[in-house]
Each structure stands twice: as C-alpha cells, then as structure tokens.
Motif scaffolding. Structure first.
Motif, PDB file in Angstrom:
ATOM      1  N   SER A  13      -0.311  -0.824   2.671  1.00 34.97           N
ATOM      2  CA  SER A  13      -0.245   0.473   2.010  1.00 34.97           C
ATOM      3  C   SER A  13      -1.598   0.700   1.335  1.00 34.97           C
ATOM      4  O   SER A  13      -2.121  -0.214   0.694  1.00 34.97           O
ATOM      5  N   THR A  14      -2.160   1.875   1.510  1.00 34.01           N
ATOM      6  CA  THR A  14      -3.462   2.140   0.870  1.00 34.01           C
ATOM      7  C   THR A  14      -3.329   2.045  -0.658  1.00 34.01           C
ATOM      8  O   THR A  14      -4.243   1.598  -1.341  1.00 34.01           O
ATOM      9  N   HIS A  15      -2.168   2.445  -1.185  1.00 26.64           N
ATOM     10  CA  HIS A  15      -1.946   2.350  -2.635  1.00 26.64           C
ATOM     11  C   HIS A  15      -1.911   0.893  -3.100  1.00 26.64           C
ATOM     12  O   HIS A  15      -2.472   0.546  -4.128  1.00 26.64           O
ATOM     13  N   SER A  35      -2.375   3.843   9.994  1.00 25.35           N
ATOM     14  CA  SER A  35      -0.959   3.496   9.890  1.00 25.35           C
ATOM     15  C   SER A  35      -0.753   2.559   8.701  1.00 25.35           C
ATOM     16  O   SER A  35      -1.685   1.880   8.262  1.00 25.35           O
ATOM     17  N   GLN A  36       0.468   2.569   8.181  1.00 29.75           N
ATOM     18  CA  GLN A  36       0.842   1.662   7.098  1.00 29.75           C
ATOM     19  C   GLN A  36       2.122   0.940   7.511  1.00 29.75           C
ATOM     20  O   GLN A  36       3.035   1.544   8.077  1.00 29.75           O
ATOM     21  N   THR A  37       2.168  -0.369   7.211  1.00 30.66           N
ATOM     22  CA  THR A  37       3.385  -1.112   7.544  1.00 30.66           C
ATOM     23  C   THR A  37       4.362  -1.115   6.376  1.00 30.66           C
ATOM     24  O   THR A  37       5.533  -1.414   6.556  1.00 30.66           O
ATOM     25  N   ALA A  38       3.883  -0.802   5.184  1.00 36.04           N
ATOM     26  CA  ALA A  38       4.768  -0.781   4.010  1.00 36.04           C
ATOM     27  C   ALA A  38       4.382   0.388   3.102  1.00 36.04           C
ATOM     28  O   ALA A  38       4.132   0.209   1.911  1.00 36.04           O
ATOM     29  N   GLY A  39       4.328   1.592   3.692  1.00 38.05           N
ATOM     30  CA  GLY A  39       4.010   2.792   2.924  1.00 38.05           C
ATOM     31  C   GLY A  39       5.085   3.037   1.874  1.00 38.05           C
ATOM     32  O   GLY A  39       6.261   2.818   2.128  1.00 38.05           O
ATOM     33  N   GLY A  41       6.960   5.486  -1.129  1.00 38.99           N
ATOM     34  CA  GLY A  41       7.233   6.794  -1.721  1.00 38.99           C
ATOM     35  C   GLY A  41       7.581   6.610  -3.189  1.00 38.99           C
ATOM     36  O   GLY A  41       7.278   5.562  -3.765  1.00 38.99           O
ATOM     37  N   ARG A  42       8.207   7.614  -3.781  1.00 40.08           N
ATOM     38  CA  ARG A  42       8.558   7.511  -5.191  1.00 40.08           C
ATOM     39  C   ARG A  42       9.715   6.529  -5.364  1.00 40.08           C
ATOM     40  O   ARG A  42      10.513   6.331  -4.475  1.00 40.08           O
ATOM     41  N   ARG A  43       9.757   5.942  -6.541  1.00 42.12           N
ATOM     42  CA  ARG A  43      10.837   5.024  -6.926  1.00 42.12           C
ATOM     43  C   ARG A  43      11.198   4.005  -5.847  1.00 42.12           C
ATOM     44  O   ARG A  43      12.363   3.851  -5.489  1.00 42.12           O
ATOM     45  N   LEU A  57      -3.651   8.557   2.951  1.00 43.18           N
ATOM     46  CA  LEU A  57      -4.874   8.630   2.146  1.00 43.18           C
ATOM     47  C   LEU A  57      -4.578   8.209   0.719  1.00 43.18           C
ATOM     48  O   LEU A  57      -3.523   8.556   0.177  1.00 43.18           O
ATOM     49  N   SER A  58      -5.508   7.499   0.102  1.00 46.13           N
ATOM     50  CA  SER A  58      -5.436   7.326  -1.349  1.00 46.13           C
ATOM     51  C   SER A  58      -6.777   7.737  -1.934  1.00 46.13           C
ATOM     52  O   SER A  58      -7.827   7.394  -1.388  1.00 46.13           O
ATOM     53  N   ILE A  59      -6.733   8.491  -3.028  1.00 50.61           N
ATOM     54  CA  ILE A  59      -7.949   8.895  -3.738  1.00 50.61           C
ATOM     55  C   ILE A  59      -7.916   8.206  -5.103  1.00 50.61           C
ATOM     56  O   ILE A  59      -6.921   8.316  -5.830  1.00 50.61           O
ATOM     57  N   ASN A  98       6.327  17.122  -5.360  1.00 51.38           N
ATOM     58  CA  ASN A  98       5.366  16.343  -4.567  1.00 51.38           C
ATOM     59  C   ASN A  98       5.513  16.468  -3.050  1.00 51.38           C
ATOM     60  O   ASN A  98       4.944  15.672  -2.321  1.00 51.38           O
ATOM     61  N   ASP A  99       6.309  17.402  -2.578  1.00 50.62           N
ATOM     62  CA  ASP A  99       6.504  17.492  -1.131  1.00 50.62           C
ATOM     63  C   ASP A  99       5.926  18.780  -0.569  1.00 50.62           C
ATOM     64  O   ASP A  99       5.930  19.814  -1.241  1.00 50.62           O
ATOM     65  N   LEU A 100       5.457  18.718   0.684  1.00 51.28           N
ATOM     66  CA  LEU A 100       5.022  19.932   1.381  1.00 51.28           C
ATOM     67  C   LEU A 100       5.946  20.171   2.563  1.00 51.28           C
ATOM     68  O   LEU A 100       6.216  19.243   3.343  1.00 51.28           O
ATOM     69  N   GLY A 109       3.679  14.357   1.798  1.00 54.21           N
ATOM     70  CA  GLY A 109       4.127  14.037   0.444  1.00 54.21           C
ATOM     71  C   GLY A 109       2.973  13.473  -0.365  1.00 54.21           C
ATOM     72  O   GLY A 109       2.010  12.943   0.196  1.00 54.21           O
ATOM     73  N   VAL A 110       3.080  13.614  -1.672  1.00 58.89           N
ATOM     74  CA  VAL A 110       2.043  13.131  -2.590  1.00 58.89           C
ATOM     75  C   VAL A 110       2.679  12.124  -3.548  1.00 58.89           C
ATOM     76  O   VAL A 110       3.789  12.344  -4.039  1.00 58.89           O
ATOM     77  N   LEU A 111       1.987  11.041  -3.776  1.00 54.93           N
ATOM     78  CA  LEU A 111       2.478  10.021  -4.714  1.00 54.93           C
ATOM     79  C   LEU A 111       1.337   9.625  -5.644  1.00 54.93           C
ATOM     80  O   LEU A 111       0.337   9.076  -5.199  1.00 54.93           O
ATOM     81  N   THR A 112       1.474   9.931  -6.921  1.00 58.01           N
ATOM     82  CA  THR A 112       0.423   9.615  -7.891  1.00 58.01           C
ATOM     83  C   THR A 112       0.863   8.439  -8.748  1.00 58.01           C
ATOM     84  O   THR A 112       1.966   8.442  -9.281  1.00 58.01           O
ATOM     85  N   ILE A 126      -4.124   8.742  -6.255  1.00 56.07           N
ATOM     86  CA  ILE A 126      -3.303   9.786  -5.650  1.00 56.07           C
ATOM     87  C   ILE A 126      -3.156   9.493  -4.168  1.00 56.07           C
ATOM     88  O   ILE A 126      -4.153   9.329  -3.460  1.00 56.07           O
ATOM     89  N   GLY A 127      -1.935   9.396  -3.705  1.00 55.44           N
ATOM     90  CA  GLY A 127      -1.673   9.104  -2.290  1.00 55.44           C
ATOM     91  C   GLY A 127      -1.152  10.337  -1.588  1.00 55.44           C
ATOM     92  O   GLY A 127      -0.367  11.102  -2.157  1.00 55.44           O
ATOM     93  N   ILE A 128      -1.610  10.501  -0.370  1.00 51.81           N
ATOM     94  CA  ILE A 128      -1.145  11.622   0.439  1.00 51.81           C
ATOM     95  C   ILE A 128      -0.730  11.067   1.795  1.00 51.81           C
ATOM     96  O   ILE A 128      -1.507  10.381   2.449  1.00 51.81           O
TER      97      ILE A 128
HETATM   98  C1  BTN Z   1       6.565  10.958  -0.991  1.00 50.84           C
HETATM   99  O1  BTN Z   1       7.292  10.034  -1.311  1.00 50.84           O
HETATM  100  O2  BTN Z   1       6.945  12.067  -0.683  1.00 50.84           O
HETATM  101  C2  BTN Z   1       5.106  10.726  -1.028  1.00 50.84           C
HETATM  102  C3  BTN Z   1       4.652   9.781  -0.004  1.00 50.84           C
HETATM  103  C4  BTN Z   1       3.206   9.456  -0.225  1.00 50.84           C
HETATM  104  C5  BTN Z   1       2.765   8.360   0.668  1.00 50.84           C
HETATM  105  C6  BTN Z   1       1.332   8.031   0.460  1.00 50.84           C
HETATM  106  S1  BTN Z   1       0.580   7.553   1.980  1.00 50.84           S
HETATM  107  C7  BTN Z   1      -0.826   6.962   1.137  1.00 50.84           C
HETATM  108  C8  BTN Z   1      -0.310   6.255  -0.111  1.00 50.84           C
HETATM  109  N1  BTN Z   1       0.034   4.883   0.187  1.00 50.84           N
HETATM  110  C9  BTN Z   1       1.340   4.656   0.034  1.00 50.84           C
HETATM  111  O3  BTN Z   1       1.903   3.567   0.242  1.00 50.84           O
HETATM  112  N2  BTN Z   1       1.968   5.772  -0.356  1.00 50.84           N
HETATM  113  C10 BTN Z   1       1.039   6.885  -0.493  1.00 50.84           C
END
Ligand code: BTN
Ligand code: ATP
Length: 247
Positions: A13-15, A35-39, A41-43, A57-59, A98-100, A109-112, A126-128
């Motif tokens: 996960s970039t985060h 790609s992420q193997t363990a991306g 989201g919230r909570r 993406l992570s900024i 946080n959703d589009l 989705g955005v995860l800060t 900030i993750g996108i």
């Molecule tokens: C959501 O839960 O709606 C937001 C998802 C955001 C995922 C991004 S992808 C880049 C960054 N790395 C993660 O593991 N999560 C965020």
C-alpha cells in the motif's frame, strides 16, 4: 514544494510505505503504484487496486498549519479530482466526504491519514485510489453493484496520464491557496456544487446505529449538515465517524 516521484509497479500500500519511511520522504512527494496487494480504505476496510486496472497515489504533506484538518484536506482533494475529471470530459459527483461517483457508482476514493512517529505528527498523507480499466468482474463480488471504472463509464480503455497531470496541478494550486489564505471556501464550494448527497435522503451509519436523514449542506468546517427524518432535529456529522448509504 518538492516534487519527488516514487513509482511502484506493485506494493502492499502506498500509504503503508509512507508510514514506514516517514523520515526520508520529503514534503510534496508523490507515490504512484500500478497495483496494491493490501490497499486500505477507511476504518480498516480494503481498497481493491488490481494491476494494470487501477491507480493508487499518496501525496505526502509535511508543511501545514493546525487549521488544515485531515477532513478538509480530503475535501480539497476530492474537489481537485472532480475538477480534473470534469476537464477530461467526465462529469462526476462528490459523495461526502471521500468518494467520487459516476452514475451513483464509486469510481475513486480519498483516504487522508495523519502519520505519527513517537507520538509526534510527521505528515498528513493523502491517498487517492482511482478505478481506471476494471471490468465489472474485476471488482470483488461484494462491491459489484457499487463500483465502476472510468473505462466502464466511457466504454473505452482509459489512459490516465492527462488526468493525473491535471489532478496534481489542481491539487497543488488548491493546496497553495489554502495554505496562504486558510480559507476552505474555494474547494468546499466545489464539494457543495458537485455534491451527490445535498438535497437527498440518505442513511447514516454510525457504529451499529442507522438513521435516515435529509442532507442540507456542508458547513465551513467540512462537517455535513443534516436533518433527522424522525426527530426533525438538525445536526452536523463528522466525516471520520459516519458512512452514508444510498445517496
Ligand atoms: C476509500 O476508502 O474510499 C478511499 C480509498 C483510498 C485508497 C488509496 S489508494 C492509495 C492509498 N494507499 C492505500 O492503501 N489507500 C489509499
Ligand atoms: P462506502 O460508503 O462506499 O461503503 P466508505 O466511505 O464508508 O464507503 P471507505 O473505507 O471509504 O468506506 O471505502 C472502502 C469501501 O469501498 C470498501 O469497504 C469497499 O466496499 C469499497 N471498495 C473497495 N475497493 C473499491 C474499488 N476499487 N472501487 C470501489 N469501491 C471499492
């Protein structure tokens, strides 16, 4: 700002990468993964980001003031992404916080996250996550009815270069303006204008409580102003505590 770019074909996960490398990653760095193997989201929820079909993406922000709350930065990011997508010809709605959504389905989705080391705040990251080229069967079955990709919506393969360049440019503009003025109105007004939920009846899920509310607006703090349909009471919702269903 710095403009270091970290590029990964596959990563957990970039985060998570940022959280493990806080001291060496500069302010303004952008991490991009195919790609992420363990991306995440919230909570603790999972974010599906399969190879070649999604973009993660992570900024990393290290220069910010106390007033720049993570919830507001999430909305700044959602506004920049909404505008970037509109500029490539895709009308898209923002589902607070946080959703589009396109056609009521989640396309990004955005995860800060505030990231600490020894209890000291080091960065706000900030993750996108953007769904680019998934077909419906590429999504985990449980999110089938709720998810879509830019390719599914445009009915042709989606190349993200222009979108990402435009998004990063707008993000930087919004962020610099906000850093200087500390006025969230420019991006909050986009979140209001392009909202998928204002004026709608939605179910608020808060822990194991659910209630139906009418969404009235977004406050200057970034909180959601709603009216409970049974008690008729007005209240504000904090984004970290709630999920909205059926907007
Ligand atoms: C959501 O839960 O709606 C937001 C998802 C955001 C995922 C991004 S992808 C880049 C960054 N790395 C993660 O593991 N999560 C965020
Ligand atoms: P929602 O209200 O959409 O369930 P939320 O904002 O309360 O989401 P988040 O943690 O922000 O919850 O989003 C994670 C959720 O998004 C996951 O539980 C899953 O249902 C869904 N999801 C995971 N991967 C994707 C994806 N690539 N595209 C769309 N939705 C996804």
């Amino acid at each position: 700002t710095q403009d270091n770019l970290y590029l990964f074909e596959t990563i957990d996960s970039t985060h998570t990468y940022v959280s493990h490398n806080l001291s060496t990653i500069d302010h303004g760095s952008v991490l991009l993964a195919y790609s992420q193997t363990a991306g995440r989201g919230r909570r603790g929820r999972k974010w599906s980001s399969p190879i070649g079909k999604s973009l993660s993406l992570s900024i990393v922000l290290k220069e910010f003031s106390d007033q720049m709350k993570p919830t507001l930065l999430t909305q700044l990011t959602a506004a920049a992404l909404q505008q970037a997508l509109a500029e490539v010809g895709l009308p898209i709605a923002i589902k607070w916080p946080n959703d589009l959504l396109i056609n009521r389905r989640k396309v990004a989705g955005v995860l800060t996250e505030a990231m600490f080391e020894r209890q000291v705040l080091q960065a706000i990251t900030i993750g996108i996550g953007i769904n680019l080229n998934q077909s419906q069967s590429d999504f985990p079955t449980e999110i089938h009815p709720k998810a879509t990709s830019l390719a599914l919506e445009t009915e042709s393969p989606f190349f993200a270069d222009k979108l990402i360049a435009q998004f990063l440019k707008l993000f930087e503009q919004f962020y610099q303006d906000y850093q200087q003025s500390l006025d969230p109105e420019p991006f909050l007004s986009i979140c209001r204008q392009e909202s998928a939920v204002i004026g709608e009846i939605v179910t608020v899920v808060q822990g194991d409580k659910r209630r139906d509310v009418e969404v009235l607006g977004i406050e200057a703090t970034g909180e959601l102003l709603v009216r409970d349909l049974s008690s008729k009471e007005k209240m504000t919702l904090i984004s970290s505590e709630v999920s909205l269903r059926n907007p």
